[in-house]
Design a protein around this motif. Structure first.
Motif, PDB file in Angstrom:
ATOM      1  N   ALA A 428     -42.012 -73.002 -48.763  1.00  0.00           N
ATOM      2  CA  ALA A 428     -41.475 -73.725 -47.609  1.00  0.00           C
ATOM      3  C   ALA A 428     -39.961 -73.871 -47.723  1.00  0.00           C
ATOM      4  N   ALA A 429     -39.477 -74.157 -48.935  1.00  0.00           N
ATOM      5  CA  ALA A 429     -38.038 -74.309 -49.139  1.00  0.00           C
ATOM      6  C   ALA A 429     -37.315 -72.985 -48.899  1.00  0.00           C
ATOM      7  N   GLN A 430     -37.908 -71.907 -49.362  1.00  0.00           N
ATOM      8  CA  GLN A 430     -37.302 -70.594 -49.144  1.00  0.00           C
ATOM      9  C   GLN A 430     -37.182 -70.301 -47.657  1.00  0.00           C
ATOM     10  N   SER A 431     -38.250 -70.570 -46.915  1.00  0.00           N
ATOM     11  CA  SER A 431     -38.239 -70.309 -45.472  1.00  0.00           C
ATOM     12  C   SER A 431     -37.219 -71.189 -44.760  1.00  0.00           C
ATOM     13  N   THR A 432     -37.212 -72.485 -45.087  1.00  0.00           N
ATOM     14  CA  THR A 432     -36.308 -73.422 -44.420  1.00  0.00           C
ATOM     15  C   THR A 432     -34.857 -73.121 -44.744  1.00  0.00           C
ATOM     16  N   MET A 433     -34.556 -72.899 -46.029  1.00  0.00           N
ATOM     17  CA  MET A 433     -33.182 -72.684 -46.438  1.00  0.00           C
ATOM     18  C   MET A 433     -32.660 -71.339 -45.971  1.00  0.00           C
ATOM     19  N   SER A 434     -33.514 -70.344 -45.891  1.00  0.00           N
ATOM     20  CA  SER A 434     -33.082 -69.026 -45.439  1.00  0.00           C
ATOM     21  C   SER A 434     -32.746 -69.019 -43.964  1.00  0.00           C
ATOM     22  N   SER A 435     -33.404 -69.881 -43.195  1.00  0.00           N
ATOM     23  CA  SER A 435     -33.174 -69.918 -41.751  1.00  0.00           C
ATOM     24  C   SER A 435     -32.212 -71.015 -41.340  1.00  0.00           C
ATOM     25  N   THR A 436     -31.739 -71.812 -42.308  1.00  0.00           N
ATOM     26  CA  THR A 436     -30.800 -72.880 -41.975  1.00  0.00           C
ATOM     27  C   THR A 436     -29.503 -72.282 -41.465  1.00  0.00           C
ATOM     28  N   ALA A 437     -29.028 -72.805 -40.346  1.00  0.00           N
ATOM     29  CA  ALA A 437     -27.802 -72.289 -39.746  1.00  0.00           C
ATOM     30  C   ALA A 437     -26.624 -72.486 -40.678  1.00  0.00           C
ATOM     31  N   SER A 438     -25.657 -71.574 -40.571  1.00  0.00           N
ATOM     32  CA  SER A 438     -24.452 -71.704 -41.367  1.00  0.00           C
ATOM     33  C   SER A 438     -23.712 -72.974 -40.975  1.00  0.00           C
ATOM     34  N   ALA A 439     -22.807 -73.366 -41.847  1.00  0.00           N
ATOM     35  CA  ALA A 439     -21.996 -74.558 -41.576  1.00  0.00           C
ATOM     36  C   ALA A 439     -20.893 -74.168 -40.599  1.00  0.00           C
ATOM     37  N   TYR A 440     -21.273 -73.987 -39.335  1.00  0.00           N
ATOM     38  CA  TYR A 440     -20.304 -73.578 -38.322  1.00  0.00           C
ATOM     39  C   TYR A 440     -19.208 -74.624 -38.193  1.00  0.00           C
ATOM     40  N   ASP A 441     -17.982 -74.147 -38.027  1.00  0.00           N
ATOM     41  CA  ASP A 441     -16.855 -75.037 -37.749  1.00  0.00           C
ATOM     42  C   ASP A 441     -16.731 -75.123 -36.232  1.00  0.00           C
ATOM     43  N   ILE A 442     -17.435 -76.087 -35.631  1.00  0.00           N
ATOM     44  CA  ILE A 442     -17.508 -76.179 -34.167  1.00  0.00           C
ATOM     45  C   ILE A 442     -16.139 -76.302 -33.517  1.00  0.00           C
ATOM     46  N   PRO A 443     -15.212 -77.146 -34.049  1.00  0.00           N
ATOM     47  CA  PRO A 443     -13.875 -77.214 -33.425  1.00  0.00           C
ATOM     48  C   PRO A 443     -13.192 -75.854 -33.329  1.00  0.00           C
ATOM     49  N   LYS A 444     -13.312 -75.037 -34.378  1.00  0.00           N
ATOM     50  CA  LYS A 444     -12.678 -73.709 -34.335  1.00  0.00           C
ATOM     51  C   LYS A 444     -13.375 -72.810 -33.325  1.00  0.00           C
ATOM     52  N   LEU A 445     -14.690 -72.950 -33.192  1.00  0.00           N
ATOM     53  CA  LEU A 445     -15.399 -72.174 -32.172  1.00  0.00           C
ATOM     54  C   LEU A 445     -14.888 -72.533 -30.783  1.00  0.00           C
ATOM     55  N   ILE A 446     -14.723 -73.818 -30.547  1.00  0.00           N
ATOM     56  CA  ILE A 446     -14.249 -74.276 -29.233  1.00  0.00           C
ATOM     57  C   ILE A 446     -12.818 -73.816 -28.993  1.00  0.00           C
ATOM     58  N   ILE A 447     -11.978 -73.918 -30.023  1.00  0.00           N
ATOM     59  CA  ILE A 447     -10.587 -73.476 -29.881  1.00  0.00           C
ATOM     60  C   ILE A 447     -10.541 -71.986 -29.549  1.00  0.00           C
ATOM     61  N   GLY A 448     -11.389 -71.187 -30.235  1.00  0.00           N
ATOM     62  CA  GLY A 448     -11.435 -69.755 -29.949  1.00  0.00           C
ATOM     63  C   GLY A 448     -11.804 -69.473 -28.505  1.00  0.00           C
ATOM     64  N   VAL A 449     -12.803 -70.200 -27.988  1.00  0.00           N
ATOM     65  CA  VAL A 449     -13.218 -70.024 -26.590  1.00  0.00           C
ATOM     66  C   VAL A 449     -12.089 -70.416 -25.645  1.00  0.00           C
ATOM     67  N   VAL A 450     -11.426 -71.538 -25.936  1.00  0.00           N
ATOM     68  CA  VAL A 450     -10.340 -72.021 -25.077  1.00  0.00           C
ATOM     69  C   VAL A 450      -9.172 -71.032 -25.060  1.00  0.00           C
ATOM     70  N   VAL A 451      -8.810 -70.526 -26.232  1.00  0.00           N
ATOM     71  CA  VAL A 451      -7.673 -69.606 -26.317  1.00  0.00           C
ATOM     72  C   VAL A 451      -7.986 -68.306 -25.575  1.00  0.00           C
TER      73      VAL A 451
END
Length: 918
Positions: A428-451
């Motif tokens: 269960a841990a292998q499945s959960t940890m393998s599918s856990t989303a990366s630590a996205y930097d949401i502010p940088k994602l938003i800045i990229g979209v805005v720019v």
């Protein structure tokens, strides 16, 4: 002043595009945090770690070793199959998660973790050392940390970049010389006999990484004529190593692991998530295996797709080696010990201890990932009847394990009690940890979209003053909307080629209908240039089947007709002949006399153009003789074919590039001389220098194209000629350029999957790795069609009407009926009439001079680049938890990075601007 303002806005927009790309990439592809240091054995109630059955390992990686290459009836691994049947080997299919590229797969195999998708980029940067595993815990680090730990490595130098300074003996080969089927493997095999001798077997681990099978796949696909012979060659290496282990006492406790780092799809490529790409073979080999198995049926058939026997995760290799070789499980591992090997330990407590150590190591990763969630609270507070998150579910499963331990009193419960609970937790841990989303930097994602959105707004602001409403403008706007919407559907991203094929077809159909409204008869319209262009487009669409759904399906490039050497080389020769003929006018004078200097110049012009064309053709023939010799079968005398195979292709490529460089220099100097002497010829709209540079670029593009794709450029030439006879407006020319750059990209066999990246021409003229040279050649090889159409689009733009869009259909029909002149003469007369009648200050789409035409062209392309980039960014942000984020949307963003930066800024603005200015 307004013109200067518009130019400033457009410049800023093009500078913002790469800034947006970089900002979003940093937020979308962060490096994952890892636990530092090497793992050590914990003190457990079970006592010391159980004794390992092996003390050495031979780790043989055969790049792209798909499961059926070993286990199927058509396999060349007959000796390996005999080991599986006799019980001397245990087979598995190892699931390789996307991206199925060598570097991230090696990381997964050695650390047991899930690597970052950014490793796809690092995989192509051979000089990069930022992704090294030198300071991470791996099974190699654990083996080297042993008192007698020594490692040797031969093969793919990816290992040397990942593990600098790890190996006591090493010999690396570059994985990107994909035309080499033999030397890269012979360079590995020549070390094997010595390393197996008793006087040299001082190692605890020997890693070998063979590349030839992968190279064959890239060049000729999994069914190519060289595939079975290569499998037999690899099987012979297995035979040699196994016999040494079986007969030599100093190797009797050696574990032999045969595996692929990934598989390949039906086209012979990899990088995506197709079943063939994610299903490599994994075989554990040793005479000791007979103690735990009676053997397996082999060859056999898969349960589904390429799943033979039991499927395990590639990350399971690390903890399994830890148990079999006697070292702690690497700290960042998410793999689970493969249960088939528990049989090596008769004591059930030893088995329980191995699994417990594996579980406790994974528990550390879980706690580090969810520091403020379920594991920080007392277990008594958990509601395990309906866990609210993955972390809470794992906490409940671990609570079950601890409850069993406490109930045992001595913290040493029976294996039959604790092992099911531990197995439940680790899987269960292998499945959960393998599918856990990366630590996205949401502010940088938003800045990229805005720019990127700001870049689109600035491009639109620069464009509006020179464009008015027109059918072509409406078509362009609809294209922007459709493309942006499609980026939110994974199936459309995978099959993007259909968007461009259909929109290009509709656009050419619109041009045809428009020609009918100018008074052209219906009968003659069926022989019009638009119909010819539509026919060429139909052939181009079927030339290479690409995408995910139809990859490997029958197409023209792989048809029995085109694969006939006489047909293929007739078309290739015709393409090079036309390229040579088109070069001649740019080296020879426009008018000559029977004798004297002009005759000498004519001789020079013919000699120069023939020399360039002949050199380029010979290089392609020599390259093919080594790369795909079956393409020359029955076409050449054996002596001539042998001669071609012996030619130094690196030197030949350098001669071609040097000849093109000298040709470029000659054309530039000749143009300056003509201009300085005031004897410029009366040229049409396209200058002699610009068209000459286009012909030189055409030869370079052919050099960077696979042989089977070269006839496509003959078709492109036909389409370009057809469209050049049609009076296109500047906006229609821009639309043609935009549509055909993308159509040609997919028609040449590319897609939005990493697996379609072609490296076959990455080393033309390069004898060693040079990141700049190889990077340029890789881009030129994969974007050959778009680069060609960028330059061709500029040639069309130079001849486009500067006011045809202001002519109404009614006036067109009337004039056509009143006058018997050709349409082109009519257009020229209308241009003069309208130019005289235009009122100052009127905002009309085509009321611009030459600079205005180029400015509008670049502005439209910039607007599309910025808008499409913003759409991809928004889709990746919104769908970052989507099931296909790493298999579909992330690869698409990597391609969007290339389209937005290299394609838009370097090719469209830089290269296109050069062709326009000269």
């Amino acid at each position: 002043m307004a013109c200067q303002t518009q130019k400033a806005l457009l410049i800023i927009a093009n500078l913002l595009i790469p800034a947006a790309v970089l900002t979003f990439a940093v937020g979308f592809f962060p490096y994952k945090a890892v636990l530092p240091g090497l793992a050590t054995y914990r003190q457990l109630e079970y006592g010391d770690p159980p004794k390992a059955p092996f003390d050495k390992v031979v780790f043989m990686v055969v790049d792209a070793l798909r499961s059926d290459f070993v286990y199927s009836e058509n396999s060349g691994f007959k000796f390996t199959q005999s080991l599986i049947r006799s019980g001397n080997a245990i087979p598995f299919t190892a699931h390789a998660s996307s991206p199925t590229i060598t570097m991230p797969r090696v990381k997964a195999i050695t650390t047991g973790s899930i690597p970052s998708f950014l490793d796809v980029i690092m995989n192509f940067a051979e000089s990069d050392d930022s992704s090294t595993l030198a300071n991470q815990d791996t099974w190699l680090a654990q083996m080297k940390a042993k008192p007698d730990g020594k490692l040797v490595m031969y093969g793919d130098d990816t290992w040397l970049r990942l593990f600098p300074g790890f190996f006591d003996r090493e010999d690396g080969t570059s994985s990107f010389f994909v035309s080499d089927f033999t030397e890269v493997d012979n360079n590995v095999t020549r070390h094997v006999p010595g390393e197996l001798r008793s006087d040299q077997s001082d190692w605890t681990g020997m890693i070998m990484h063979y590349l030839g099978l992968d190279h064959i796949g890239h060049k000729t696909g999994p069914l190519g004529p060289n595939m079975i012979p290569k499998q037999k060659e690899m099987d012979g290496i297995v035979n040699k190593i196994y016999n040494a282990i079986d007969k030599r006492p100093h190797l009797e406790s050696t574990l032999f692991v045969l595996l692929g780092d990934h598989g390949m799809n039906e086209g012979g490529n990899h990088g995506g998530s197709a079943p063939g790409e994610t299903s490599p073979a994994l075989v554990f080999i040793s005479p000791k295996m007979k103690k735990i198995t009676k053997g397996y049926k082999c060859p056999t058939t898969p349960k589904d797709d390429y799943n033979y026997y039991r499927t395990v995760e590639q990350s399971d290799i690390a903890p399994t080696l830890a148990g079999l070789l006697g070292f702690p499980v690497p700290q960042n591992n998410l793999g689970v010990f493969i249960p088939e090997f528990f049989e090596f330990w008769e004591n059930e407590n030893d088995r329980a201890q191995l699994l417990l150590r594996n579980a406790m190591q994974i528990l550390d990763i879980v706690k580090a990932t969810f520091p403020h969630e379920a594991f920080s609270n007392p277990f008594s507070a958990l509601d395990c009847s309906s866990p609210s998150s993955g972390a809470e579910e794992l906490a409940c499963k671990w609570r079950t394990c601890t409850t069993i331990f406490h109930a045992a009193g001595s913290f040493r419960p029976r294996a039959s009690e604790i092992m099911p609970a531990l197995t439940d937790f680790v899987t269960a841990a292998q499945s959960t940890m393998s599918s856990t989303a990366s630590a996205y930097d949401i502010p940088k994602l938003i800045i990229g979209v805005v720019v990127s959105s700001l870049a689109a707004i600035l491009a639109l602001a620069a464009l509006l003053p020179i464009r008015s409403v027109s059918p072509s403008g409406a078509f362009y706007t609809i294209l922007l909307l459709i493309y942006g919407i499609m980026m939110f559907a994974s199936s459309f991203v995978e099959e993007e080629q259909h968007i461009w094929y259909w929109t290009a077809s509709f656009f050419l159909l619109y041009l045809w209908i428009r020609s009918l409204r100018t008074g052209t008869s219906l009968l003659s319209s069926f022989t019009s240039p638009e119909i010819l262009a539509l026919a060429v487009l139909r052939i181009a669409r079927r030339y290479n089947q690409t995408g995910q759904k139809h990859a490997g399906a029958p197409d023209i490039a792989h048809s029995s007709f085109l694969t006939m050497p006489i047909v293929l080389w007739s078309l290739v020769g015709l393409t090079y002949l036309l390229a040579t003929l088109m070069l001649m006018p740019h080296f020879a004078p426009r008018s000559t006399s029977a004798d004297g200097p002009m005759a000498e110049e004519l001789f020079f012009g013919i000699s120069a153009s023939v020399s360039i064309g002949f050199l380029a053709f010979v290089f392609k023939a020599a390259f093919t003789a080594r790369d795909a010799p079956e393409s020359l079968d029955g076409l050449l005398f054996s002596d001539l074919r042998g001669f071609l195979e012996q030619l130094p292709i690196v030197l030949l490529a350098r001669l071609v590039f040097s000849a093109l460089g000298l040709g470029l220099l000659y054309m530039v100097v000749a143009a300056r001389v003509r201009r300085s002497q005031g004897r410029d010829e009366e040229e049409p709209e396209v200058s002699r220098l610009s068209s000459g540079l286009f012909e030189l670029l055409n030869v370079f593009i052919l050099t960077q194209t696979k042989t089977t794709n070269i006839p496509l450029f003959l078709l492109f030439r036909v389409m370009h000629h057809a469209l050049s006879t049609h009076p296109l407006t500047p906006l229609q020319t821009t639309l043609t350029t935009l549509l055909m750059t993308h159509v040609s990209f997919f028609a040449l066999g590319n897609s939005n999957a990493i697996s379609s990246i072609d490296l076959s021409n990455a080393y033309n003229g390069v004898s060693g790795y040079n990141i700049l040279a190889v990077g340029i050649l890789v881009f030129a090889g994969n974007w050959a069609g778009p680069i060609w159409w960028c330059a061709a689009g500029v040639q069309l733009l130079k001849t486009s009407s500067s006011s045809t869009s202001l002519i109404t259909p009614e006036s067109a029909k009337s004039n056509a009926q009143k006058d018997a002149q050709t349409e082109k003469e009519w257009v020229m007369r209308e241009r003069k009439r309208l130019a005289a009648s235009v009122k100052p200050g009127a905002a009309k789409e085509e009321e611009v001079g030459d600079d205005g035409r180029w400015f509008g062209h670049v502005a439209c392309l910039t607007l599309f680049s910025a808008t499409s980039l913003a759409a991809v960014m928004v889709a990746c942000t919104v769908l970052r938890t989507h099931l296909f984020v790493w298999t579909v949307f992330s690869p698409k963003y990597l391609y969007a990075m290339a389209w937005g930066t290299v394609w838009q800024v370097v090719v469209n603005v830089g290269l296109g601007g050069l062709f326009w200015c000269v």
